[in-house]
Design an enzyme around this catalytic site. Structure first.
Site, PDB file in Angstrom:
ATOM      1  CG  HIS A 121      33.542-111.222  62.382  1.00 60.59           C
ATOM      2  ND1 HIS A 121      33.211-112.498  62.795  1.00 60.59           N
ATOM      3  CD2 HIS A 121      32.364-110.547  62.332  1.00 60.59           C
ATOM      4  CE1 HIS A 121      31.893-112.580  62.972  1.00 60.59           C
ATOM      5  NE2 HIS A 121      31.361-111.405  62.707  1.00 60.59           N
ATOM      6  CG  HIS A 153      28.212-107.433  64.194  1.00 66.10           C
ATOM      7  ND1 HIS A 153      27.647-107.389  62.936  1.00 66.10           N
ATOM      8  CD2 HIS A 153      29.005-108.542  64.192  1.00 66.10           C
ATOM      9  CE1 HIS A 153      28.055-108.428  62.226  1.00 66.10           C
ATOM     10  NE2 HIS A 153      28.901-109.143  62.957  1.00 66.10           N
ATOM     11  CD  GLU A 174      28.450-112.656  65.010  1.00 64.25           C
ATOM     12  OE1 GLU A 174      28.979-111.701  64.426  1.00 64.25           O
ATOM     13  OE2 GLU A 174      28.115-113.705  64.436  1.00 64.25           O
TER      14      GLU A 174
HETATM   15 CO    CO Z   1      29.299-111.204  62.487  1.00 62.18          CO
END
Ligand code: CO
Length: 143
Positions: A7, A80, A131
């Site tokens: 994502h 992110h 991440e």
């Molecule tokens: Co995230």
């Protein structure tokens, strides 16, 4: 090393306003209802895309790590990117050996998808907060 893009994290001062943008203007499909993640100081909502998701994150509480970001970016912005890895501990150890810096304690936490995650400091990642998320196994089970 890194696998699929899981994502893109987008910080927002209002999840409701951002859901309206992604649903009504961009034509995305919200995935369930927004929910609070108090341990991480964020409120979260996902928008499904054909090949990935947008993770909308809104500050939750005065100590939210997003408060500083939104002070600099009052309208919100891209926060992110999240890549899947097969083994988060192996990925962490390999990346830190190559100079990456893990934020926080260095130990994985359970993220918004209910899976172990880590964040890598943008100073070593070309300015991008990265991440890492442990991917589900072949049967779709999360660790
Ligand atoms: Co995230």
């Amino acid at each position: 090393m890194i696998g699929r893009l899981n994502h893109v994290g987008v910080a927002t001062p209002s999840i409701d306003d951002s859901l309206a943008l992604y649903r009504d203007i961009l034509g995305g499909t919200p995935h369930g209802e927004p929910f609070d993640l108090p341990a991480q100081g964020v409120r979260v909502a996902f928008v499904d895309l054909p090949n990935s998701q947008i993770e909308l994150i809104e500050p939750l509480g005065a100590d939210s790590p997003l408060n500083g970001f939104l002070a600099k970016n009052p309208k919100g912005g891209q926060h992110h990117v999240c890549f899947e890895v097969e083994d988060i501990i192996a990925a962490r150890d390999a990346l830190t050996a190559k100079g990456a810096t893990v934020l926080g304690t260095g130990e994985p936490r359970i993220g918004a998808h209910g899976t172990p995650v880590l964040f890598l400091h943008p100073k070593d990642m070309g300015g991008v907060l990265v991440e890492l998320m442990q991917a589900p196994d072949a049967e779709g089970r999360h660790p």
